[in-house]
Write a protein that holds these residues in place. Structure first.
Motif, PDB file in Angstrom:
ATOM      1  N   PRO A 202       3.262  -0.833   2.303  1.00  9.56           N
ATOM      2  CA  PRO A 202       4.312  -0.418   3.240  1.00  9.56           C
ATOM      3  C   PRO A 202       5.046  -1.622   3.819  1.00  9.56           C
ATOM      4  CG  PRO A 202       2.143  -0.219   4.255  1.00  9.56           C
ATOM      5  CD  PRO A 202       1.903  -0.570   2.823  1.00  9.56           C
ATOM      6  N   MET A 203       6.260  -1.401   4.273  1.00 12.62           N
ATOM      7  CA  MET A 203       7.075  -2.454   4.883  1.00 12.62           C
ATOM      8  C   MET A 203       7.114  -2.251   6.395  1.00 12.62           C
ATOM      9  SD  MET A 203      10.292  -2.693   2.233  1.00 12.62           S
ATOM     10  CE  MET A 203      11.075  -3.959   3.250  1.00 12.62           C
ATOM     11  N   MET A 204       6.516  -3.189   7.115  1.00 11.65           N
ATOM     12  CA  MET A 204       6.522  -3.164   8.580  1.00 11.65           C
ATOM     13  C   MET A 204       6.005  -1.840   9.133  1.00 11.65           C
ATOM     14  SD  MET A 204      10.133  -5.133   9.317  1.00 11.65           S
ATOM     15  CE  MET A 204      11.042  -4.089   8.159  1.00 11.65           C
ATOM     16  N   ALA A 205       4.947  -1.345   8.524  1.00  9.10           N
ATOM     17  CA  ALA A 205       4.313  -0.104   8.965  1.00  9.10           C
ATOM     18  C   ALA A 205       2.883  -0.091   8.447  1.00  9.10           C
ATOM     19  CB  ALA A 205       5.073   1.113   8.449  1.00  9.10           C
ATOM     20  N   ASP A 206       2.051   0.746   9.042  1.00  8.41           N
ATOM     21  CA  ASP A 206       0.660   0.838   8.605  1.00  8.41           C
ATOM     22  C   ASP A 206       0.497   1.689   7.352  1.00  8.41           C
ATOM     23  OD1 ASP A 206      -0.271  -0.721  10.728  1.00  8.41           O
ATOM     24  OD2 ASP A 206      -0.452   1.021  12.050  1.00  8.41           O
ATOM     25  N   HIS A 207       1.437   2.612   7.134  1.00  2.09           N
ATOM     26  CA  HIS A 207       1.315   3.526   6.004  1.00  2.09           C
ATOM     27  C   HIS A 207       2.648   3.724   5.304  1.00  2.09           C
ATOM     28  CE1 HIS A 207      -2.087   4.799   8.633  1.00  2.09           C
ATOM     29  NE2 HIS A 207      -2.710   4.913   7.476  1.00  2.09           N
ATOM     30  N   GLN A 208       2.560   4.156   4.058  1.00  2.00           N
ATOM     31  CA  GLN A 208       3.712   4.759   3.403  1.00  2.00           C
ATOM     32  C   GLN A 208       3.317   6.180   3.011  1.00  2.00           C
ATOM     33  OE1 GLN A 208       5.273   3.854  -0.403  1.00  2.00           O
ATOM     34  NE2 GLN A 208       3.296   3.267  -1.329  1.00  2.00           N
ATOM     35  N   VAL A 209       4.283   7.080   3.033  1.00  2.00           N
ATOM     36  CA  VAL A 209       4.043   8.485   2.732  1.00  2.00           C
ATOM     37  C   VAL A 209       4.871   8.889   1.520  1.00  2.00           C
ATOM     38  CG1 VAL A 209       4.308  10.862   3.563  1.00  2.00           C
ATOM     39  CG2 VAL A 209       3.514   9.074   5.135  1.00  2.00           C
ATOM     40  N   ILE A 210       4.211   9.489   0.530  1.00  2.00           N
ATOM     41  CA  ILE A 210       4.897  10.018  -0.652  1.00  2.00           C
ATOM     42  C   ILE A 210       4.553  11.504  -0.752  1.00  2.00           C
ATOM     43  CG2 ILE A 210       5.182   9.884  -3.151  1.00  2.00           C
ATOM     44  CD1 ILE A 210       4.209   6.975  -2.989  1.00  2.00           C
ATOM     45  N   ILE A 211       5.580  12.338  -0.686  1.00  2.00           N
ATOM     46  CA  ILE A 211       5.378  13.788  -0.773  1.00  2.00           C
ATOM     47  C   ILE A 211       5.998  14.281  -2.076  1.00  2.00           C
ATOM     48  CG2 ILE A 211       5.877  16.023   0.275  1.00  2.00           C
ATOM     49  CD1 ILE A 211       5.919  14.600   2.994  1.00  2.00           C
TER      50      ILE A 211
ATOM     51  N   PRO B 234      -5.108   2.045   0.135  1.00  2.00           N
ATOM     52  CA  PRO B 234      -5.538   2.656   1.403  1.00  2.00           C
ATOM     53  C   PRO B 234      -4.405   2.919   2.388  1.00  2.00           C
ATOM     54  CG  PRO B 234      -6.237   0.358   1.284  1.00  2.00           C
ATOM     55  CD  PRO B 234      -5.720   0.713  -0.075  1.00  2.00           C
ATOM     56  N   SER B 235      -3.279   2.240   2.233  1.00  2.85           N
ATOM     57  CA  SER B 235      -2.167   2.442   3.165  1.00  2.85           C
ATOM     58  C   SER B 235      -1.209   3.545   2.707  1.00  2.85           C
ATOM     59  CB  SER B 235      -1.388   1.139   3.348  1.00  2.85           C
ATOM     60  OG  SER B 235      -0.930   0.649   2.101  1.00  2.85           O
ATOM     61  N   THR B 236      -1.458   4.114   1.526  1.00  2.71           N
ATOM     62  CA  THR B 236      -0.588   5.172   1.008  1.00  2.71           C
ATOM     63  C   THR B 236      -1.191   6.544   1.275  1.00  2.71           C
ATOM     64  OG1 THR B 236       0.366   3.802  -0.736  1.00  2.71           O
ATOM     65  CG2 THR B 236       0.413   6.180  -1.081  1.00  2.71           C
ATOM     66  N   ILE B 237      -0.338   7.470   1.718  1.00  2.00           N
ATOM     67  CA  ILE B 237      -0.721   8.875   1.863  1.00  2.00           C
ATOM     68  C   ILE B 237       0.103   9.647   0.840  1.00  2.00           C
ATOM     69  CG2 ILE B 237      -0.782  10.873   3.400  1.00  2.00           C
ATOM     70  CD1 ILE B 237      -0.868   8.842   5.744  1.00  2.00           C
ATOM     71  N   LEU B 238      -0.567  10.132  -0.177  1.00  2.00           N
ATOM     72  CA  LEU B 238       0.085  10.799  -1.309  1.00  2.00           C
ATOM     73  C   LEU B 238      -0.182  12.297  -1.211  1.00  2.00           C
ATOM     74  CD1 LEU B 238       1.587  10.621  -4.017  1.00  2.00           C
ATOM     75  CD2 LEU B 238      -0.590   9.995  -5.098  1.00  2.00           C
TER      76      LEU B 238
ATOM     77  N   ILE C 105       2.889   4.391  -9.563  1.00  2.00           N
ATOM     78  CA  ILE C 105       3.483   3.054  -9.351  1.00  2.00           C
ATOM     79  C   ILE C 105       3.978   2.925  -7.917  1.00  2.00           C
ATOM     80  CG2 ILE C 105       5.446   1.581  -9.959  1.00  2.00           C
ATOM     81  CD1 ILE C 105       5.115   2.620 -12.870  1.00  2.00           C
ATOM     82  N   ALA C 106       4.657   3.973  -7.435  1.00  2.00           N
ATOM     83  CA  ALA C 106       5.145   3.958  -6.058  1.00  2.00           C
ATOM     84  C   ALA C 106       3.990   3.946  -5.065  1.00  2.00           C
ATOM     85  CB  ALA C 106       6.037   5.168  -5.816  1.00  2.00           C
ATOM     86  N   ALA C 107       2.919   4.676  -5.393  1.00  2.00           N
ATOM     87  CA  ALA C 107       1.772   4.760  -4.482  1.00  2.00           C
ATOM     88  C   ALA C 107       1.055   3.420  -4.331  1.00  2.00           C
ATOM     89  CB  ALA C 107       0.799   5.828  -4.979  1.00  2.00           C
ATOM     90  N   LYS C 108       1.143   2.553  -5.331  1.00  2.00           N
ATOM     91  CA  LYS C 108       0.452   1.258  -5.285  1.00  2.00           C
ATOM     92  C   LYS C 108       1.170   0.221  -4.424  1.00  2.00           C
ATOM     93  CE  LYS C 108      -1.958   1.686  -9.718  1.00  2.00           C
ATOM     94  NZ  LYS C 108      -2.087   1.142 -11.101  1.00  2.00           N
ATOM     95  N   ARG C 109       2.409   0.518  -4.036  1.00  2.00           N
ATOM     96  CA  ARG C 109       3.157  -0.438  -3.222  1.00  2.00           C
ATOM     97  C   ARG C 109       2.574  -0.527  -1.817  1.00  2.00           C
ATOM     98  NH1 ARG C 109       8.715   2.454  -4.888  1.00  2.00           N
ATOM     99  NH2 ARG C 109       8.870   1.713  -7.049  1.00  2.00           N
TER     100      ARG C 109
END
Length: 339
Positions: free
Chosen positions: A76-85, A107-111, A70-74
């Motif tokens: 990003p806010m004012m950025a090209d990517h979101q990162v979830i570790i 595509p903008s999430t790095i999991l 669910i978090a990975a599908k969000r």
């Protein structure tokens, strides 16, 4: 044809080029490379300002895969990517839901999954999906005979020279725990100055790590190979007085590997330095030690020594040994090797 496994160096090179994949599954029983990749992603993908809203670190034991997806599908806010570790990802037992996410990953999430001390079943759909859409990396423990070479290479990467003797002393003492090795070497690097010519020497190791440059398994092997009775007995006497830093099980393992290699050396038709090094999987620097040992121990004697080592190993574990302590077991073993 099976797909060739991706290497740590290939992953890091792609990350440095800012070529990102939607999912990274970092598995295996060597945590060093898993931590290095995850730390790089955590520190370098986003700016400090972007991290506040777009980077999260969770633990497998405290969450479940559906919440992670669910978090990975969000977006990003004012950025090209979101990162979830996801650390301690080995606590997640079922990755089936990841198959559906990876059919159309954000595509903008790095999991990133840090799945230490274990690896995924390569036959499962989730594992195949990760390998197809992202990075599936297995971080393997080094074999004991690879550690010294790794130490030399690590020193080179830091523009510091560590010769084969020093690398073997460190490998014998520290084992194949790369994180521990790096921690100890990095402590030594702080002590070096330009005037030291950037060499890590046995003397520096002895002064700052507590490994004796004269009384260690490396020197014991040399004494045994040379059939130097006085030196060998001085070393094992020191071991007996300092058992914590010189555990018997490690010494037996090191000596066994040496004489197993010596047996292989006796069987080689081509005893040129490079062929011996290749067949025994050793640094060419140490070939002369086997040449010398072969003059002192023929094939029959080498076989007898291997039998003595097996007996000593059993005794150290309480089999066929009613009263002898570790120092006595080692003393008897070395006597039988040398006589």
């Amino acid at each position: 044809m099976a797909k060739q496994a991706i290497t740590y160096e290939q992953i890091m090179a792609a990350l440095q080029r800012k070529e990102y994949k939607p999912v990274y599954m970092l598995t295996g029983d060597e945590p060093y490379y898993i931590d290095k990749i995850a730390d790089y992603i955590e520190k370098n993908v986003l700016t400090e300002d972007e991290k506040a809203f777009n980077q999260m670190v969770v633990y497998g034991k405290d969450t479940d895969l559906r919440d992670i997806i669910i978090a990975a599908k969000r977006f990003p806010m004012m950025a090209d990517h979101q990162v979830i570790i996801v650390k301690e990802a080995q606590s997640i037992k079922n990755y089936d839901d990841l198959v559906f996410y990876l059919k159309q990953p954000q595509p903008s999430t790095i999991l990133v999954f840090c799945h230490k001390y274990d690896k995924l079943d390569g036959r499962k759909k989730s594992t195949l999906a990760i390998a197809e859409k992202g990075i599936l990396f297995e971080s393997k423990k080094l074999y004991d005979n690879q550690v010294a070479g790794w130490i030399e290479a690590y020193g080179k990467s830091k523009n510091v020279s560590i010769d084969a003797k020093t690398a073997n002393i460190l490998a014998d003492f520290l084992g194949n725990d790369l994180s521990r090795i790096v921690h100890e070497i990095d402590k030594l690097l702080i002590l070096l100055t330009d005037s030291d010519n950037k060499w890590i020497t046995p003397e520096l190791v002895e002064q700052n790590i507590g490994i004796s440059k004269d009384y260690n398994n490396f020197e014991l092997l040399k004494a045994l190979g040379d059939r130097n009775i006085l030196k060998a007995n001085r070393i094992i006497d020191y071991f007996g007085k300092n058992p914590k830093n010189n555990p018997l099980i490690v010494t037996i393992s090191v000596v066994f590997n040496f004489f197993a290699n010596l047996l292989l050396y006796h069987s080689l038709k081509d005893k040129s330095q490079m062929n011996v090094a290749a067949e025994l999987k050793i640094n060419p620097y140490f070939v002369r030690d086997y040449q010398q040992a072969a003059r002192n121990y023929n094939t029959s004697k080498t076989l007898q020594i291997i039998g003595d080592l097996r007996r000593a190993d059993a005794q150290s574990k309480g089999f066929g040994n009613a009263s002898a302590n570790d120092a006595e077991i080692l003393k008897e073993l070395v006597f039988r090797i040398l006589h």
